[in-house]
Design an enzyme around this catalytic site. Sequence first.
Site, PDB file in Angstrom:
ATOM      1  N   ASN A 106     -30.237  25.409  -1.881  1.00  0.00           N
ATOM      2  CA  ASN A 106     -28.809  25.115  -1.801  1.00  0.00           C
ATOM      3  C   ASN A 106     -28.211  25.930  -0.675  1.00  0.00           C
ATOM      4  O   ASN A 106     -28.657  27.047  -0.397  1.00  0.00           O
ATOM      5  CB  ASN A 106     -28.116  25.488  -3.118  1.00  0.00           C
ATOM      6  CG  ASN A 106     -26.606  25.225  -3.072  1.00  0.00           C
ATOM      7  OD1 ASN A 106     -26.167  24.165  -2.628  1.00  0.00           O
ATOM      8  ND2 ASN A 106     -25.829  26.201  -3.504  1.00  0.00           N
ATOM      9  N   HIS A 108     -24.649  27.677   0.512  1.00  0.00           N
ATOM     10  CA  HIS A 108     -23.381  28.102  -0.077  1.00  0.00           C
ATOM     11  C   HIS A 108     -22.576  28.827   0.994  1.00  0.00           C
ATOM     12  O   HIS A 108     -23.130  29.697   1.696  1.00  0.00           O
ATOM     13  CB  HIS A 108     -23.644  29.027  -1.274  1.00  0.00           C
ATOM     14  CG  HIS A 108     -22.393  29.528  -1.916  1.00  0.00           C
ATOM     15  ND1 HIS A 108     -21.604  28.742  -2.730  1.00  0.00           N
ATOM     16  CD2 HIS A 108     -21.782  30.739  -1.851  1.00  0.00           C
ATOM     17  CE1 HIS A 108     -20.567  29.448  -3.141  1.00  0.00           C
ATOM     18  NE2 HIS A 108     -20.647  30.665  -2.615  1.00  0.00           N
ATOM     19  N   SER A 135     -25.066  31.139   3.165  1.00  0.00           N
ATOM     20  CA  SER A 135     -26.376  31.542   2.642  1.00  0.00           C
ATOM     21  C   SER A 135     -27.149  30.326   2.161  1.00  0.00           C
ATOM     22  O   SER A 135     -26.558  29.385   1.616  1.00  0.00           O
ATOM     23  CB  SER A 135     -26.187  32.487   1.441  1.00  0.00           C
ATOM     24  OG  SER A 135     -25.358  33.592   1.771  1.00  0.00           O
ATOM     25  N   ASP A 144     -25.305  29.531  -7.850  1.00  0.00           N
ATOM     26  CA  ASP A 144     -25.198  30.230  -6.558  1.00  0.00           C
ATOM     27  C   ASP A 144     -25.919  31.569  -6.535  1.00  0.00           C
ATOM     28  O   ASP A 144     -25.553  32.459  -5.772  1.00  0.00           O
ATOM     29  CB  ASP A 144     -23.706  30.434  -6.196  1.00  0.00           C
ATOM     30  CG  ASP A 144     -23.009  29.101  -5.950  1.00  0.00           C
ATOM     31  OD1 ASP A 144     -21.784  29.054  -6.138  1.00  0.00           O
ATOM     32  OD2 ASP A 144     -23.704  28.135  -5.598  1.00  0.00           O
TER      33      ASP A 144
END
Length: 195
Positions: A106, A108, A135, A144
């Site tokens: 992911n 973020h 990030s 997250d």
Amino acid sequence: KKVAILISGGGSNMMTLVNSMTGDHPARPCLVLSNNADAGGLKKAVEAGVATAVVDHRPFKGDRQAFEAELVKPILESGADIVCLAGFMRVLTSGFVSQFQGRMLNIHPSLLPKYTGLHTHARALEAGDAEHGCSVHEVTAVLDEGPLLGQAKVPVLAGDTPDVLAARVLEQEHKLYPAVLRRYAANDRTPVLLG
Ligand code: GRF
């Protein structure tokens, strides 16, 4: 390696990932999947010749498990080895994440572990941070968080608004995510640190 990319909106990160997977890159895009039939990224994916699918989360109301039971189907059918969340705005339960443990990423828009969750640019400005950034991390059950695979830093400048700062960060996201994916697809988890 086959890569499925999950989006909810414009898909600018998805497009940079799709466009990066060429030549001797060890991965190729196999699916762009959205929870939002109106996501602008879907049209871009079709134009790029990538298979797309939509699983609208709204009919499932609060039943995350039922939504995820549908969401996982096109990913499994695509044969994806790696799943990239790219502007995907639904929280995923540990049940879903556990199916892709160690192979889901992911991006973020903050320097994790700072500012998990939403409105990260406004929060960095409010805090008076001198720098901010984005990030890429492996997705785990905790929102997250998860092992950091890359970070890119940008300066916070006088007069920055959340939108101006977000645009500066997004520019770095488009550099960071492809760089991380290229290493990750080659089984190299050495963090990519930019800026
Ligand atoms: C970006 O701000 C990114 O930080 C977050 O989702 C937003 C939209 O990204 N992950 P995209 O243009 O849909 O890739």
